[in-house]
Design an enzyme around this catalytic site. Structure first.
Site, PDB file in Angstrom:
ATOM      1  N   ARG A 130       0.807  -1.235   0.000  1.00 16.62           N
ATOM      2  CA  ARG A 130       0.000   0.000   0.000  1.00 16.62           C
ATOM      3  C   ARG A 130       0.833   1.275   0.000  1.00 16.62           C
ATOM      4  NH1 ARG A 130      -3.342  -3.643   3.410  1.00 16.62           N
ATOM      5  NH2 ARG A 130      -4.763  -4.452   1.867  1.00 16.62           N
ATOM      6  N   THR A 174       2.026  -5.283   4.575  1.00 17.33           N
ATOM      7  CA  THR A 174       1.541  -4.654   3.334  1.00 17.33           C
ATOM      8  C   THR A 174       1.325  -3.142   3.456  1.00 17.33           C
ATOM      9  OG1 THR A 174      -0.724  -5.147   4.008  1.00 17.33           O
ATOM     10  CG2 THR A 174       0.321  -6.727   2.540  1.00 17.33           C
ATOM     11  N   GLY A 190      -1.551 -10.575   9.508  1.00 20.51           N
ATOM     12  CA  GLY A 190      -1.610 -12.005   9.793  1.00 20.51           C
ATOM     13  C   GLY A 190      -2.774 -12.403  10.694  1.00 20.51           C
ATOM     14  N   GLU A 192      -5.537 -13.614  10.322  1.00 22.00           N
ATOM     15  CA  GLU A 192      -6.256 -14.867  10.042  1.00 22.00           C
ATOM     16  C   GLU A 192      -5.414 -16.088  10.427  1.00 22.00           C
ATOM     17  OE1 GLU A 192      -7.125 -11.964   8.200  1.00 22.00           O
ATOM     18  OE2 GLU A 192      -8.859 -12.378   9.456  1.00 22.00           O
ATOM     19  N   ASN A 269      -9.442  -8.176  13.732  1.00 20.92           N
ATOM     20  CA  ASN A 269     -10.307  -9.134  14.430  1.00 20.92           C
ATOM     21  C   ASN A 269      -9.557  -9.886  15.521  1.00 20.92           C
ATOM     22  OD1 ASN A 269      -9.101 -10.451  11.850  1.00 20.92           O
ATOM     23  ND2 ASN A 269      -9.559 -12.191  13.188  1.00 20.92           N
ATOM     24  N   ASP A 320     -15.620 -10.967  11.812  1.00 18.35           N
ATOM     25  CA  ASP A 320     -14.397 -10.455  11.178  1.00 18.35           C
ATOM     26  C   ASP A 320     -14.497  -8.967  10.871  1.00 18.35           C
ATOM     27  OD1 ASP A 320     -11.748 -10.620  10.266  1.00 18.35           O
ATOM     28  OD2 ASP A 320     -12.416 -10.794   8.190  1.00 18.35           O
ATOM     29  N   ASP A 322     -12.752  -6.329  11.480  1.00 17.16           N
ATOM     30  CA  ASP A 322     -11.471  -5.736  11.886  1.00 17.16           C
ATOM     31  C   ASP A 322     -11.663  -4.259  12.236  1.00 17.16           C
ATOM     32  OD1 ASP A 322     -10.692  -8.161  10.763  1.00 17.16           O
ATOM     33  OD2 ASP A 322      -8.834  -7.343   9.983  1.00 17.16           O
ATOM     34  N   ARG A 344     -15.284  -1.281   9.492  1.00 15.68           N
ATOM     35  CA  ARG A 344     -15.743  -2.459   8.759  1.00 15.68           C
ATOM     36  C   ARG A 344     -17.186  -2.807   9.141  1.00 15.68           C
ATOM     37  NH1 ARG A 344     -11.126  -6.089   7.175  1.00 15.68           N
ATOM     38  NH2 ARG A 344     -12.243  -8.028   7.582  1.00 15.68           N
TER      39      ARG A 344
END
Ligand code: CA
Ligand code: CA
Length: 588
Positions: A130, A174, A190, A192, A269, A320, A322, A344
């Site tokens: 990004r 990222t 990370g 997840e 999350n 989820d 986040d 979100r």
């Protein structure tokens, strides 16, 4: 005499050029200096607003391409970068952890750096990057194997290269790093994989760690190589040892508010997704099942890494949602210092700028199902029946009850940054209106493996659109206008003093809308989907606009029925730079 003066002038120029160095002051002033872009967010508060008005509603139709640049490579994937511009050079990052330096006048490549990524990296949601940070002689960016690399900005040579965390355990990186008071500050990705979210501050000259701050309670921070303080209170809101794999990834990076000397990072999350495994599935007294500080915004002292305040958008998170979305500091129409963030979870929050305390929240997408609203304390009013059910304990592998929840887990808004216009006082929010079937399953933690305990299918909820760019009045939460798009919006927004709102669509159109009406004033087909972040600057008395085009990101990978709906979109990888020629600037 003349010759002496000339010689002096030439040597002064040579010295200036050799020593062009990005300073902390350049970074602090970025939002108002129109000849360069040296921060992610076009200013430390991430307003993404340019005071330039040379290009405006009357002449934007005369905006024409100046040059284009291909990122090359065999694997074209999502290009989510925000370019930087400094000293005649544009710096962009590309998919698969690549960095490019481009001559700003000609569009020719000066150098390219390709990170050597190991086998076995675990990026959850496409191989994106990004953007970079720039400081002194260096341009700095993070790589998918969770490393941070500082390059000589003139040559692309590596100055230092440091590990943020172990990619084999599911960590990656990222986001665009931040530079604050000689420190380079990063989060991690990370969430997840059962990692623990963290913010890290390093000496920008050496890359050595100065402090770390984990986002999940029970984990210990560090300062100058020693343990500092524990985050939160052990087991206050997490059962047993689950805080050791509790998620809360800081994957979108953060912002810095110089007015309060506060870093603001969001945490993703809690892990795993299955909330029943974290004691969050049923309401309890107090905040026992809240799983702090996942799904939260956290204000941090940049000198020490100590937490100054937190605000949890989704306590007992189970969809989820986040809490990473960018927090934008701004001054409202009455002159109050405020923070705004579009979560979100579908709600748009206004917090106090001084201490992050909750002021109000309003829905910014339609048909939110998991909560009926936000109460006076900032806590969601849950629709408990819309929480995915607990798997039946007795039957190994058995699914819990499936619910249809809105927004989908990819969010009312995902990573793509909104903009605040100082001209109108409104926010321009790239949102998506969609839902999901979601259910829970049993899961146990295994290092480097997905740690969800949930399954899901994303579905459209309206015939005519998923994407919706919304102009929101932050004083009232009123949506002044909205622009509907068939495919989900996945790129950033920029506003200008010229009354323009720039953004791109997955269908490939780069667009300028009227900031008061939402009317399309200009549009250009870039050849692939836009998930990047536009910038603008001026050079030789002309205004330029750049966006990177290249379809990808999380939607094609995780979008379920929506991914099928947009699977005709072609990948790509082009930098497009536009210019308003002087002779057309006054033409209507
Ligand atoms: Ca600037
Ligand atoms: Ca997540």
């Amino acid at each position: 005499m003349t010759r002496l003066l000339l010689a002096a002038t030439v040597s002064l120029l040579a010295v200036t050029s050799a020593q062009a160095q990005v300073t902390q002051e350049d970074i602090a002033n970025d939002a108002t200096t129109t000849g360069d872009v040296v921060t992610n967010g076009m200013g430390q508060t991430l307003q993404r607003y340019s005071p330039l008005d040379t290009l405006n509603r009357d002449n934007v139709r005369n905006l024409v391409p100046a040059w284009a640049f291909s990122l090359g490579g065999e694997k074209q994937r999502g290009q989510e970068t925000q370019p930087l511009v400094y000293d005649g050079i544009m710096y962009i990052t590309g998919s698969y952890s690549r960095m490019y330096a481009i001559d700003i006048k000609t569009g020719q490549e000066l150098w390219q750096y390709d990170a050597r990524l190991p086998e076995g990296i675990l990026p959850c949601c496409d191989v994106v990057n990004r953007g970079a940070a720039i400081y002194g002689d260096m341009v700095i960016f993070g790589t998918l194997d969770a490393r941070l690399v500082a390059l000589d900005r003139k040559t692309g040579d590596v100055i230092w290269n440091k590990e943020i965390a172990d990619y084999r355990a599911g960590y990656s990186y990222t986001a665009a790093p931040l530079i604050v008071n000689g420190l380079v500050i990063t989060g991690n990705s990370g969430g997840e994989f059962g990692i623990v979210g963290e913010v890290q501050a390093r000496d920008v000259e050496t890359g050595e760690i100065v402090w770390t701050r984990p986002t999940i309670e029970g984990n210990m921070g560090t300062l100058n190589g020693e343990p500092s303080t524990m985050t939160g209170t052990l087991n206050a809101t997490w059962p047993g040892d689950m805080w050791k794999t509790g998620g809360g990834a800081t994957w979108l990076g953060g912002s810095y508010d110089a007015e309060t000397d506060t870093l603001i990072f969001g945490a993703g999350n809690p892990s795993p997704w299955n909330s029943h495994l974290r004691n969050a599935g049923t309401p309890t007294e107090g905040n026992a099942g809240d799983n702090l500080y996942a799904a939260s915004r956290i204000g941090i002292d940049p000198a020490t890494g100590e937490i100054k305040w937190h605000f949890q958008t989704t306590p007992r998170e189970g969809w989820d949602y986040d809490g990473v979305n960018e927090v934008v500091a701004y001054t409202d129409r009455e002159g109050n210092g405020r923070l705004a963030t579009a979560d979100r979870n579908g709600f748009f929050y206004i917090l106090d700028r001084q201490d992050g305390h909750f002021l109000r929240a309003t829905p910014f997408v339609q048909d939110i199902s998991w909560a009926s609203g936000i109460d006076d304390t900032g806590r969601p009013i849950y629709n408990e029946e819309n929480r995915p059910g607990a798997p039946t304990a007795a039957a190994e592998g058995e699914k819990g009850e499936t619910v249809f929840a809105v927004p989908s887990f990819l969010g009312g808004k995902n990573w793509m940054p909104m903009s605040f216009s100082q001209r109108t006082g409104n926010f321009y929010v790239p949102s998506n209106e969609w839902g999901m079937d979601i259910w829970n399953e049993p899961v146990t933690y295994r290092e480097g493996a997905a740690y969800l305990g949930s399954g899901f299918t994303i579905k459209p909820i309206f015939e005519d659109h998923i994407g919706a760019l919304k102009a929101i009045d932050p004083d009232t939460g009123e949506i002044k206008w909205e622009y509907h798009n068939d495919a989900p919006l996945w790129g950033g927004v920029m506003t200008t003093a010229g009354g323009l709102v720039f953004f791109g669509t997955p269908e490939g159109e780069f667009k300028a809308l009227d900031d008061e009406t939402g009317e399309t004033l200009w549009s250009f087909q870039t050849g692939s989907g836009i998930v990047g972040q536009p910038i603008t600057w001026e050079q030789d008395g002309e205004q330029y606009v750049t966006v990177v085009s290249g379809w990808g990101g999380a939607v094609p990978l995780w979008g379920g029925e929506v991914a099928n709906r947009v699977n005709y979109l072609n990948q790509g990888g082009m930098v497009w730079t536009f210019r308003l020629p002087k002779e057309l600037a006054s033409a209507g």
